[in-house]
Every structure is written in structure tokens, then in C-alpha cells.
Motif scaffolding. Sequence first.
Motif, PDB file in Angstrom:
ATOM      1  N   ARG A   1      -1.302   5.437   6.364  1.00  0.00           N
ATOM      2  CA  ARG A   1      -1.458   6.476   7.428  1.00  0.00           C
ATOM      3  C   ARG A   1      -1.331   7.768   6.875  1.00  0.00           C
ATOM      4  NH1 ARG A   1       2.744   5.373  12.061  1.00  0.00           N
ATOM      5  NH2 ARG A   1       0.952   3.798  12.403  1.00  0.00           N
ATOM      6  N   MET A   2      -2.320   8.743   7.327  1.00  0.00           N
ATOM      7  CA  MET A   2      -2.024  10.018   6.650  1.00  0.00           C
ATOM      8  C   MET A   2      -1.889  11.203   7.769  1.00  0.00           C
ATOM      9  SD  MET A   2      -5.617  10.735   4.473  1.00  0.00           S
ATOM     10  CE  MET A   2      -4.989  12.496   4.072  1.00  0.00           C
ATOM     11  N   MET A   3      -1.657  12.187   7.479  1.00  0.00           N
ATOM     12  CA  MET A   3      -1.770  13.358   8.579  1.00  0.00           C
ATOM     13  C   MET A   3      -2.815  14.443   8.283  1.00  0.00           C
ATOM     14  SD  MET A   3       0.868  16.554   9.851  1.00  0.00           S
ATOM     15  CE  MET A   3       1.919  15.395  10.739  1.00  0.00           C
ATOM     16  N   SER A   4      -3.829  14.833   8.864  1.00  0.00           N
ATOM     17  CA  SER A   4      -4.702  15.717   8.769  1.00  0.00           C
ATOM     18  C   SER A   4      -5.361  16.228  10.062  1.00  0.00           C
ATOM     19  CB  SER A   4      -6.074  14.898   8.155  1.00  0.00           C
ATOM     20  OG  SER A   4      -7.098  15.478   7.621  1.00  0.00           O
TER      21      SER A   4
ATOM     22  N   VAL B   1       0.829  -1.002  -0.112  1.00  0.00           N
ATOM     23  CA  VAL B   1       0.019  -0.067  -0.051  1.00  0.00           C
ATOM     24  C   VAL B   1       0.829   1.189   0.084  1.00  0.00           C
ATOM     25  CG1 VAL B   1      -1.661   1.244   1.278  1.00  0.00           C
ATOM     26  CG2 VAL B   1      -1.806  -1.263   1.321  1.00  0.00           C
ATOM     27  N   VAL B   2       0.540   2.315  -0.934  1.00  0.00           N
ATOM     28  CA  VAL B   2       1.678   3.552  -1.191  1.00  0.00           C
ATOM     29  C   VAL B   2       0.772   4.677  -0.974  1.00  0.00           C
ATOM     30  CG1 VAL B   2       2.772   4.609  -2.722  1.00  0.00           C
ATOM     31  CG2 VAL B   2       2.760   1.873  -2.858  1.00  0.00           C
ATOM     32  N   PHE B   3       1.019   5.339   0.545  1.00  0.00           N
ATOM     33  CA  PHE B   3       0.630   6.934   0.482  1.00  0.00           C
ATOM     34  C   PHE B   3       1.807   7.543   1.181  1.00  0.00           C
ATOM     35  CE2 PHE B   3      -1.424  10.169   2.418  1.00  0.00           C
ATOM     36  CZ  PHE B   3      -2.449  10.474   1.570  1.00  0.00           C
ATOM     37  N   PHE B   4       1.972   8.461   0.738  1.00  0.00           N
ATOM     38  CA  PHE B   4       1.593   9.628  -0.047  1.00  0.00           C
ATOM     39  C   PHE B   4       1.733   9.232  -1.512  1.00  0.00           C
ATOM     40  CE2 PHE B   4       5.980  10.494   1.072  1.00  0.00           C
ATOM     41  CZ  PHE B   4       6.319  10.931   0.049  1.00  0.00           C
ATOM     42  N   PRO B   5       0.847   9.862  -2.529  1.00  0.00           N
ATOM     43  CA  PRO B   5       1.146   9.761  -3.872  1.00  0.00           C
ATOM     44  C   PRO B   5       2.430   9.861  -4.434  1.00  0.00           C
ATOM     45  CG  PRO B   5      -0.802  11.083  -3.432  1.00  0.00           C
ATOM     46  CD  PRO B   5      -0.045  11.030  -2.150  1.00  0.00           C
ATOM     47  N   ARG B   6       2.922   8.850  -5.137  1.00  0.00           N
ATOM     48  CA  ARG B   6       4.508   8.993  -5.772  1.00  0.00           C
ATOM     49  C   ARG B   6       4.232   8.313  -7.273  1.00  0.00           C
ATOM     50  NH1 ARG B   6       7.240   7.000  -0.747  1.00  0.00           N
ATOM     51  NH2 ARG B   6       5.225   7.265   0.318  1.00  0.00           N
ATOM     52  N   ARG B   7       5.452   8.325  -7.687  1.00  0.00           N
ATOM     53  CA  ARG B   7       5.275   7.632  -9.258  1.00  0.00           C
ATOM     54  C   ARG B   7       6.093   6.437  -8.889  1.00  0.00           C
ATOM     55  NH1 ARG B   7       9.024  11.896 -12.031  1.00  0.00           N
ATOM     56  NH2 ARG B   7       7.545  13.112 -10.982  1.00  0.00           N
ATOM     57  N   HIS B   8       6.640   5.715  -7.829  1.00  0.00           N
ATOM     58  CA  HIS B   8       7.327   4.583  -7.678  1.00  0.00           C
ATOM     59  C   HIS B   8       6.971   3.677  -6.346  1.00  0.00           C
ATOM     60  CE1 HIS B   8      10.461   7.010  -6.229  1.00  0.00           C
ATOM     61  NE2 HIS B   8      10.554   5.851  -5.314  1.00  0.00           N
ATOM     62  N   CYS B   9       7.093   2.411  -6.299  1.00  0.00           N
ATOM     63  CA  CYS B   9       6.885   2.001  -4.868  1.00  0.00           C
ATOM     64  C   CYS B   9       8.051   2.299  -3.861  1.00  0.00           C
ATOM     65  CB  CYS B   9       6.533   0.289  -5.096  1.00  0.00           C
ATOM     66  SG  CYS B   9       6.712  -0.425  -3.588  1.00  0.00           S
TER      67      CYS B   9
ATOM     68  N   ASP C   1      -4.690   6.124  10.898  1.00  0.00           N
ATOM     69  CA  ASP C   1      -4.507   4.857  10.286  1.00  0.00           C
ATOM     70  C   ASP C   1      -5.606   4.682   9.491  1.00  0.00           C
ATOM     71  OD1 ASP C   1      -1.821   4.579  10.878  1.00  0.00           O
ATOM     72  OD2 ASP C   1      -2.373   3.379  12.912  1.00  0.00           O
ATOM     73  N   LEU C   2      -5.650   4.510   8.168  1.00  0.00           N
ATOM     74  CA  LEU C   2      -6.911   4.131   7.346  1.00  0.00           C
ATOM     75  C   LEU C   2      -6.908   2.591   7.300  1.00  0.00           C
ATOM     76  CD1 LEU C   2      -8.757   6.387   6.183  1.00  0.00           C
ATOM     77  CD2 LEU C   2      -6.224   7.367   6.809  1.00  0.00           C
ATOM     78  N   ASP C   3      -8.308   2.098   7.383  1.00  0.00           N
ATOM     79  CA  ASP C   3      -8.494   0.622   7.251  1.00  0.00           C
ATOM     80  C   ASP C   3      -7.635   0.144   6.116  1.00  0.00           C
ATOM     81  OD1 ASP C   3      -9.984   1.202   9.503  1.00  0.00           O
ATOM     82  OD2 ASP C   3     -11.744   0.994   8.510  1.00  0.00           O
ATOM     83  N   GLU C   4      -7.448   0.814   4.955  1.00  0.00           N
ATOM     84  CA  GLU C   4      -7.052   0.138   3.991  1.00  0.00           C
ATOM     85  C   GLU C   4      -5.388  -0.219   4.261  1.00  0.00           C
ATOM     86  OE1 GLU C   4     -10.745   2.055   2.424  1.00  0.00           O
ATOM     87  OE2 GLU C   4      -8.945   2.636   3.640  1.00  0.00           O
TER      88      GLU C   4
END
Length: 171
Positions: free
Chosen positions: A108-111, A49-57, A102-105
Motif C-alpha cells: 500500500r502506498m500514498m499518492s 512484501v516490503v514498502f516503503f523502501p528500507r534496509r531490513h524486513c 493497494d497495489l496488486d503485488e
Amino acid sequence: MSDRTTPTDPPSFAAGLLPAVLDRDTAPFWAAARQRRLTYQTCDACAAVVFFPRRHCPGCLSAALTWHDSAGLGEVYTYSVVRNSRDPRFADRVPYCVAWIDLDEGFRMMSNVVEVDPDAITVGLRVRVDWRASGDQLLPVFVPADPALPADPAVPAEPADGAPAVGSGDD
């Protein structure tokens, strides 16, 4: 103090001051956000699972990434309630909560956690995504999944037309 910003001002999401972050890596994320969709990527090569958006793993460096919509449900991993701000653009927004979610998928993101008394926020609190306007962009924020938690008395109710509250003190 001037209301104008200069290129040396720190980035801020307050009062529609969203930094220019649109590039080919993040453009699909922001386009989905304008449709009130929270998105993330997965790697086709290693299934990460990849987050924040980027062009490679970041794990295997594959460029084969696929976009997915998140259900927008998760829990507070950690948080901080900001009760004092030296930045005048945030002075009328305190207190506000900055949190890692922490999203169920599996990402993790800051908000911000909004529409709840900051003293009612806890680690492990179940939250769901909501959206706040910042200029011409919508930003993902989180509200308690349980509507029974005490509301933040400093936050005005949503406008009657159903539009997101702008400048509510937590966006």
C-alpha cells in the motif's frame, strides 16, 4: 508572501519542492522512478512484501531484501479530496485527491489520484500508475484504469510532445 522557501517550511511536492529524501535505502526506488518504474521489495527470508523502501524486513528483521518492478495496477483503499488549502503553494491546485492505493503485488502506498473528476473517485476504484515531474524527479501518481471515467475539468491535456503535465493541479 515570498516565493522563497526556508528550511522551516513544511515539505511539499508542489512546484518542484520535493524534499531531499535520497539515501541508501530509497535511492534505488528514486532511480527506478526516473525510468518510470514503480518498485518495491520482498524479504528473501520470510517472503514478506516490503514498502516503503528500507534496509531490513519489518517482520523478521532480515537485511536480505530483493527489489521488484510493480505492474503499477491497484485500487483505491481510501482517499480524501482536499478542497481548501491554507498553504499558498497549493491554493491553485485544489481540489486534489490524496489516496492510499493497494497495489496488486500486496503493498500500500500514498499518492495522488489525478486526471479524474474528484467526485468520481470511490473506494475500490481500479487505478494504474502514471508519472508527474517535480523538479528533476518523477513522482508516481495514479489515474483511473478505466478511461471512461469523467476527466477532471481543471487539468489541462498532456503537452503535445508527450511529456508529463507539470503543475497540472494534481501532481
